[in-house]
Design an enzyme around this catalytic site. Sequence first.
Site, PDB file in Angstrom:
ATOM      1  N   PRO A 144       0.818  -1.204   0.000  1.00 11.49           N
ATOM      2  CA  PRO A 144       0.000   0.000   0.000  1.00 11.49           C
ATOM      3  C   PRO A 144       0.859   1.264   0.000  1.00 11.49           C
ATOM      4  CG  PRO A 144       0.080  -0.940   2.199  1.00 11.49           C
ATOM      5  CD  PRO A 144       0.792  -1.902   1.305  1.00 11.49           C
ATOM      6  N   GLY A 145       0.464   2.245  -0.761  1.00 15.06           N
ATOM      7  CA  GLY A 145       1.120   3.552  -0.734  1.00 15.06           C
ATOM      8  C   GLY A 145       0.090   4.567  -0.280  1.00 15.06           C
ATOM      9  N   CYS A 195       1.155  29.407 -14.990  1.00 14.45           N
ATOM     10  CA  CYS A 195       0.776  29.916 -16.308  1.00 14.45           C
ATOM     11  C   CYS A 195       0.300  28.806 -17.229  1.00 14.45           C
ATOM     12  CB  CYS A 195       1.942  30.674 -16.913  1.00 14.45           C
ATOM     13  SG  CYS A 195       2.274  32.144 -15.978  1.00 14.45           S
TER      14      CYS A 195
END
Length: 432
Positions: free
Chosen positions: A292-293, A362
């Site tokens: 798991p992350g 931007c």
Amino acid sequence: MYVSESININNIGHLTIGGCDTVELAAKYGTPLYVIDETGIRKNCRKFVNSIKEHYDGNGRVLYASKAFCCKEMCRIVESEDMGLDVVSGGELYTALSAGFPADRIYFHGNNKTPSELKEAITAGVGRIVVDNKEELDYICSLAGTMNRTAYVYLRIKPGIDAHTHKFIKTGQIDSKFGFALETGEAMEAVKLCFSTANVELVGLHCHIGSQIFDITPFAHAAEVMIKFLADIKKETGVELRELDLGGGFGIKYKLADRPEDFSAYMKKVADSVKSTAREYGIELPYILIEPGRGIVGAEGLTLYRVGSIKNIPDVRTYVSVDGGMGDNPRYILYQAEYEVVCANKADLTRTRTVTVAGKCCESGDLIQENTLLQEVEPGDLLAVLSTGAYCYSMASNYNRIPRPPVIMVKDGEPRIIVNRESYERLVEDDV
Ligand SMILES: *Cc1c(COP(=O)(O)O)cnc(C)c1O
């Protein structure tokens, strides 16, 4: 309480995380600011670790996929929870080693590890290298030979499972840059190649079908496919591989309406699938690993921004611009990721207006969230974007030469800096 138990509203209507008032945190450390709760992280670590104890007799290990959120303090927490660590680059490996993470609990992934990264990994003595392709296998063989070492490896397998998630984050199907395909025979060939390669010991297999997956079925299905492949390998070569890494990808709560399955339910179903398939095909139960992350850090972190300009374009939309954006959170521009946005200093008020929260870069696509519900806000208000603990700091860039925000870890009402705010000096440090 929003997406995690660590997030609440105090008696003056401010959003809190880990017992800290977000308005005070923003005043003390400035914005934009990543805040992440240690108690929540540790709770999640234990949930995964306990699920293997409960449903698989503890015959396995939880690896934290460090790419979700990688810094030295996070590596220390994972180490202290007795877990292993996935890294996918020399930089993540270096971070882990700098934090004193034991090399033998590090698993090295990636579809195109460079020769120098492989050298760093073998020199450090990482626990396992997850081999993705033949070129890498050749290189590991010659490198380990030169260094007079044995490299312990897994093979990354594409089990041919189509997980229902965004196409950029699914990885288990045949059209994927990751791993060896099962259905074409490529995977079996790679296994045999490993057995005839000197200085390389194949000890297991790995698969990872994708990320942010809510449905348990594809995980259980992948486990079944992988066990059958272990049985095929035994039949064809007589070798029974003892380790099976089933990857990560467990979905978390981003929107209030998201209903991720309790992790224990995942593990039960996956463990049942492993056990019944192993019994049916007559092989020993392998040592299993899960990775798991996001499930560990995602919902435990949030990002704080200050509102600057507000542009109301009649009959079109209202843009609420904040002092961060795609530089600290590229997930909206990458995959239109969904988030809850809350006015942190008016968190007790109802969210009644639909606005678009924009960043300061931007790019017209530099949005944090389109058409999201928010309280009535004005310039100077503080916004919190929830569930940004995973894949935000770790994916951050310096686009427009905007310094990356610091990371504040909170625990029981106490904040501490775990990553400093990037300075302008740092931005030009490597320029010549
Ligand atoms: C990304 C990744 C993970 C973690 O995925 P999450 O969705 O964060 O749980 C685990 N294993 C591998 C190989 C990965 O690439």
